[in-house]
Design a protein around this motif. Structure first.
Motif, PDB file in Angstrom:
ATOM      1  N   GLY A 182      24.959  78.353  16.733  1.00 50.57           N
ATOM      2  CA  GLY A 182      23.851  79.275  16.953  1.00 50.57           C
ATOM      3  C   GLY A 182      23.185  79.081  18.300  1.00 50.57           C
ATOM      4  O   GLY A 182      23.786  78.571  19.257  1.00 50.57           O
ATOM      5  N   PHE A 183      21.920  79.452  18.364  1.00 47.12           N
ATOM      6  CA  PHE A 183      21.156  79.367  19.614  1.00 47.12           C
ATOM      7  C   PHE A 183      20.603  77.956  19.812  1.00 47.12           C
ATOM      8  O   PHE A 183      20.261  77.267  18.849  1.00 47.12           O
ATOM      9  N   ASP A 184      20.511  77.549  21.071  1.00 50.34           N
ATOM     10  CA  ASP A 184      19.948  76.241  21.419  1.00 50.34           C
ATOM     11  C   ASP A 184      18.443  76.275  21.157  1.00 50.34           C
ATOM     12  O   ASP A 184      17.700  76.975  21.843  1.00 50.34           O
ATOM     13  N   GLU A 185      17.997  75.510  20.179  1.00 47.47           N
ATOM     14  CA  GLU A 185      16.590  75.564  19.769  1.00 47.47           C
ATOM     15  C   GLU A 185      15.664  74.804  20.713  1.00 47.47           C
ATOM     16  O   GLU A 185      14.441  74.841  20.542  1.00 47.47           O
ATOM     17  N   GLU A 186      16.229  74.123  21.702  1.00 48.29           N
ATOM     18  CA  GLU A 186      15.413  73.371  22.650  1.00 48.29           C
ATOM     19  C   GLU A 186      15.062  74.175  23.896  1.00 48.29           C
ATOM     20  O   GLU A 186      14.169  73.795  24.645  1.00 48.29           O
ATOM     21  N   LEU A 187      15.773  75.267  24.148  1.00 42.55           N
ATOM     22  CA  LEU A 187      15.555  76.052  25.358  1.00 42.55           C
ATOM     23  C   LEU A 187      14.469  77.100  25.141  1.00 42.55           C
ATOM     24  O   LEU A 187      14.511  77.856  24.168  1.00 42.55           O
ATOM     25  N   ASP A 188      13.522  77.173  26.075  1.00 37.07           N
ATOM     26  CA  ASP A 188      12.490  78.208  26.030  1.00 37.07           C
ATOM     27  C   ASP A 188      12.921  79.473  26.760  1.00 37.07           C
ATOM     28  O   ASP A 188      12.372  80.542  26.523  1.00 37.07           O
ATOM     29  N   ARG A 189      13.867  79.341  27.687  1.00 38.28           N
ATOM     30  CA  ARG A 189      14.445  80.474  28.410  1.00 38.28           C
ATOM     31  C   ARG A 189      15.933  80.213  28.585  1.00 38.28           C
ATOM     32  O   ARG A 189      16.396  79.098  28.363  1.00 38.28           O
ATOM     33  N   PHE A 190      16.686  81.247  28.988  1.00 37.32           N
ATOM     34  CA  PHE A 190      18.126  81.152  29.229  1.00 37.32           C
ATOM     35  C   PHE A 190      18.916  80.883  27.945  1.00 37.32           C
ATOM     36  O   PHE A 190      20.081  80.531  27.996  1.00 37.32           O
ATOM     37  N   GLN A 191      18.272  81.062  26.787  1.00 37.94           N
ATOM     38  CA  GLN A 191      18.985  80.830  25.539  1.00 37.94           C
ATOM     39  C   GLN A 191      20.066  81.877  25.300  1.00 37.94           C
ATOM     40  O   GLN A 191      21.098  81.573  24.664  1.00 37.94           O
ATOM     41  N   ASP A 192      19.872  83.096  25.816  1.00 39.36           N
ATOM     42  CA  ASP A 192      20.865  84.145  25.599  1.00 39.36           C
ATOM     43  C   ASP A 192      22.162  83.858  26.356  1.00 39.36           C
ATOM     44  O   ASP A 192      23.239  83.838  25.746  1.00 39.36           O
ATOM     45  N   PRO A 193      22.116  83.657  27.694  1.00 35.86           N
ATOM     46  CA  PRO A 193      23.379  83.344  28.370  1.00 35.86           C
ATOM     47  C   PRO A 193      23.989  82.029  27.897  1.00 35.86           C
ATOM     48  O   PRO A 193      25.217  81.891  27.844  1.00 35.86           O
ATOM     49  N   GLU A 194      23.151  81.071  27.541  1.00 37.41           N
ATOM     50  CA  GLU A 194      23.676  79.786  27.074  1.00 37.41           C
ATOM     51  C   GLU A 194      24.471  79.968  25.790  1.00 37.41           C
ATOM     52  O   GLU A 194      25.545  79.369  25.607  1.00 37.41           O
ATOM     53  N   PHE A 195      23.982  80.810  24.889  1.00 37.26           N
ATOM     54  CA  PHE A 195      24.692  81.097  23.638  1.00 37.26           C
ATOM     55  C   PHE A 195      26.026  81.770  23.937  1.00 37.26           C
ATOM     56  O   PHE A 195      27.065  81.419  23.357  1.00 37.26           O
ATOM     57  N   VAL A 196      26.022  82.720  24.864  1.00 40.23           N
ATOM     58  CA  VAL A 196      27.251  83.443  25.207  1.00 40.23           C
ATOM     59  C   VAL A 196      28.273  82.493  25.837  1.00 40.23           C
ATOM     60  O   VAL A 196      29.476  82.599  25.569  1.00 40.23           O
ATOM     61  N   GLU A 232      16.852  72.411  32.609  1.00 41.87           N
ATOM     62  CA  GLU A 232      17.582  71.961  31.435  1.00 41.87           C
ATOM     63  C   GLU A 232      18.902  72.711  31.286  1.00 41.87           C
ATOM     64  O   GLU A 232      19.952  72.120  30.972  1.00 41.87           O
ATOM     65  N   TYR A 233      18.862  74.015  31.516  1.00 45.21           N
ATOM     66  CA  TYR A 233      20.047  74.869  31.398  1.00 45.21           C
ATOM     67  C   TYR A 233      21.118  74.452  32.404  1.00 45.21           C
ATOM     68  O   TYR A 233      22.285  74.233  32.052  1.00 45.21           O
ATOM     69  N   LEU A 234      20.734  74.297  33.678  1.00 46.11           N
ATOM     70  CA  LEU A 234      21.702  73.932  34.708  1.00 46.11           C
ATOM     71  C   LEU A 234      22.218  72.507  34.516  1.00 46.11           C
ATOM     72  O   LEU A 234      23.382  72.218  34.807  1.00 46.11           O
ATOM     73  N   ALA A 235      21.362  71.619  34.025  1.00 48.82           N
ATOM     74  CA  ALA A 235      21.806  70.248  33.764  1.00 48.82           C
ATOM     75  C   ALA A 235      22.831  70.224  32.639  1.00 48.82           C
ATOM     76  O   ALA A 235      23.816  69.467  32.686  1.00 48.82           O
ATOM     77  N   LYS A 236      22.603  71.045  31.612  1.00 50.54           N
ATOM     78  CA  LYS A 236      23.523  71.087  30.474  1.00 50.54           C
ATOM     79  C   LYS A 236      24.906  71.549  30.895  1.00 50.54           C
ATOM     80  O   LYS A 236      25.927  71.104  30.336  1.00 50.54           O
ATOM     81  N   TYR A 237      24.961  72.425  31.903  1.00 54.45           N
ATOM     82  CA  TYR A 237      26.228  72.976  32.371  1.00 54.45           C
ATOM     83  C   TYR A 237      26.548  72.506  33.789  1.00 54.45           C
ATOM     84  O   TYR A 237      27.169  73.240  34.562  1.00 54.45           O
ATOM     85  N   ALA A 238      26.157  71.273  34.113  1.00 55.18           N
ATOM     86  CA  ALA A 238      26.319  70.753  35.477  1.00 55.18           C
ATOM     87  C   ALA A 238      27.773  70.820  35.941  1.00 55.18           C
ATOM     88  O   ALA A 238      28.062  71.230  37.074  1.00 55.18           O
ATOM     89  N   ASP A 239      28.705  70.413  35.083  1.00 52.89           N
ATOM     90  CA  ASP A 239      30.115  70.436  35.479  1.00 52.89           C
ATOM     91  C   ASP A 239      30.593  71.863  35.712  1.00 52.89           C
ATOM     92  O   ASP A 239      31.324  72.143  36.681  1.00 52.89           O
ATOM     93  N   ALA A 240      30.190  72.782  34.836  1.00 51.72           N
ATOM     94  CA  ALA A 240      30.590  74.177  34.996  1.00 51.72           C
ATOM     95  C   ALA A 240      29.961  74.787  36.248  1.00 51.72           C
ATOM     96  O   ALA A 240      30.589  75.598  36.935  1.00 51.72           O
ATOM     97  N   VAL A 241      28.740  74.381  36.569  1.00 51.29           N
ATOM     98  CA  VAL A 241      28.081  74.854  37.790  1.00 51.29           C
ATOM     99  C   VAL A 241      28.862  74.395  39.016  1.00 51.29           C
ATOM    100  O   VAL A 241      29.107  75.173  39.949  1.00 51.29           O
ATOM    101  N   GLU A 242      29.276  73.136  39.025  1.00 50.30           N
ATOM    102  CA  GLU A 242      30.043  72.619  40.158  1.00 50.30           C
ATOM    103  C   GLU A 242      31.347  73.384  40.323  1.00 50.30           C
ATOM    104  O   GLU A 242      31.728  73.761  41.435  1.00 50.30           O
ATOM    105  N   ARG A 243      32.034  73.619  39.218  1.00 49.78           N
ATOM    106  CA  ARG A 243      33.302  74.353  39.303  1.00 49.78           C
ATOM    107  C   ARG A 243      33.073  75.778  39.784  1.00 49.78           C
ATOM    108  O   ARG A 243      33.851  76.307  40.590  1.00 49.78           O
ATOM    109  N   ALA A 244      32.009  76.407  39.300  1.00 50.35           N
ATOM    110  CA  ALA A 244      31.717  77.781  39.721  1.00 50.35           C
ATOM    111  C   ALA A 244      31.391  77.839  41.211  1.00 50.35           C
ATOM    112  O   ALA A 244      31.844  78.754  41.924  1.00 50.35           O
TER     113      ALA A 244
END
Length: 323
Positions: A182-196, A232-244
């Motif tokens: 489901g949705f990340d219950e810790e995120l106050d924003r960016f929960q929609d793209p994070e879920f996708v 928090e969002y960018l830290a969670k996807y740090a590896d994916a951010v680097e690759r992108a």
């Protein structure tokens, strides 16, 4: 068992909730249930839902307010349909929204896990409508980019070039929505793209190229709340951010633009300009940036600060557009 479970999370929005409910129940695709998750409302939400004489409507209540992401997850767990669709209680759907998405999901053998559609935003006042129109016209000049698929969408989403949403635009397979947590219950924003992004780990995402959702502008969180969630969002996807970014996506530049807009809109010009200095500003974002800065200027009474900041914003936008 219904084909689609529509989940509407709501909190103290009894005044606009019927608009959302009516748009869901009025879909041309009628094989659905409507799960309204009342997240601890203190207004007339329960009686509003009770007034609907439709056996497709179900009411689920939290005893206390636990947040929109928790409410969505409660809806996912309660869903009985093969698919689950999400609708924010201040938004509304156009009548063929579900029909066109289900047709897309079941039209071929691509094994889609979810489908999203486009949306339009309604803002009050002629200046706001002009800003939306200008942004739409300028968007046509942006480079083409993929709108559906699998892993190739990750960089597009992280760099804020693609907005598949989730809160009101997405229909997903219920089993997949559950399997990814489901949705990340810790995120106050960016929960929609994070879920996708997590759905994309399970399979490809389809797109219906039509604005079938109307989003009503009801305000945004404080800039510092957005900034904290962004970190928090960018830290969670740090590896994916680097690759992108290795593949040419300016993820951090686009997120600096998001934060610049929020701080400028609040009149926090120094912080906004600092983010803008590291931002990438596509043409379609210039009207929104100008609108945000204008809102911030209206909040400030120091003429010298306003004029100096306006000049700095203009210079940085030109510089960012040339990068």
């Amino acid at each position: 068992m219904p084909t689609v479970s529509v989940v509407i999370p709501t909190y103290d929005r009894a005044d606009v909730l019927p608009r959302a409910m009516d748009s869901a129940l009025g879909q041309t695709f009628a094989d659905l249930e409507l799960v309204v998750v009342d997240d601890g409302s203190t207004d007339e939400t329960e009686s509003v839902v009770a007034d609907y004489d439709d056996d497709r409507v179900r009411y689920v209540a939290h005893e206390t307010n636990r947040g929109g992401n928790v409410a969505r997850n409660t809806g996912i767990e309660a869903a009985e349909g093969e698919y689950v669709a999400f609708l924010d209680s201040d938004d509304e759907w156009k009548p063929t929204k579900l029909e066109r998405q289900i047709d897309r999901l079941e039209a071929d053998d691509a094994d889609w896990v979810a489908a999203y559609c486009d949306f339009e935003t309604r803002r009050e006042g002629p200046a706001a409508r002009l800003e939306s129109l200008a942004a739409g016209l300028l968007a046509r000049a942006d480079d083409d980019h993929p709108t559906e698929g699998g892993e190739e969408l990750v960089g597009e989403i992280l760099a804020d070039r693609l907005h598949p949403g989730a809160g009101s635009t997405l229909v997903a397979r219920t089993d997949v929505a559950r399997s990814v947590g489901g949705f990340d219950e810790e995120l106050d924003r960016f929960q929609d793209p994070e879920f996708v992004l997590r759905l994309l780990d399970e399979g490809p995402l389809a797109h219906v190229d039509a604005p079938l959702v109307v989003r009503h502008d009801t305000g945004t969180p404080a800039a510092e709340t957005v900034a904290a969630a962004d970190r928090e969002y960018l830290a969670k996807y740090a590896d994916a951010v680097e690759r992108a970014e290795e593949r040419g996506f300016d993820v951090r530049g686009r997120h600096n633009l998001i934060l610049a807009k929020r701080h400028l809109a609040e009149g926090s010009f120094l912080t906004g300009i600092r983010h803008l200095a590291g931002a990438t500003v596509p043409g379609r974002h210039v009207p929104g940036l100008a609108w945000a800065a204008a809102g911030g200027f209206r909040r400030r009474t120091d003429r010298r600060t306003v004029l100096t900041s306006a000049l700095a914003v203009a210079v940085l936008v030109v510089a960012a557009r040339r990068r």
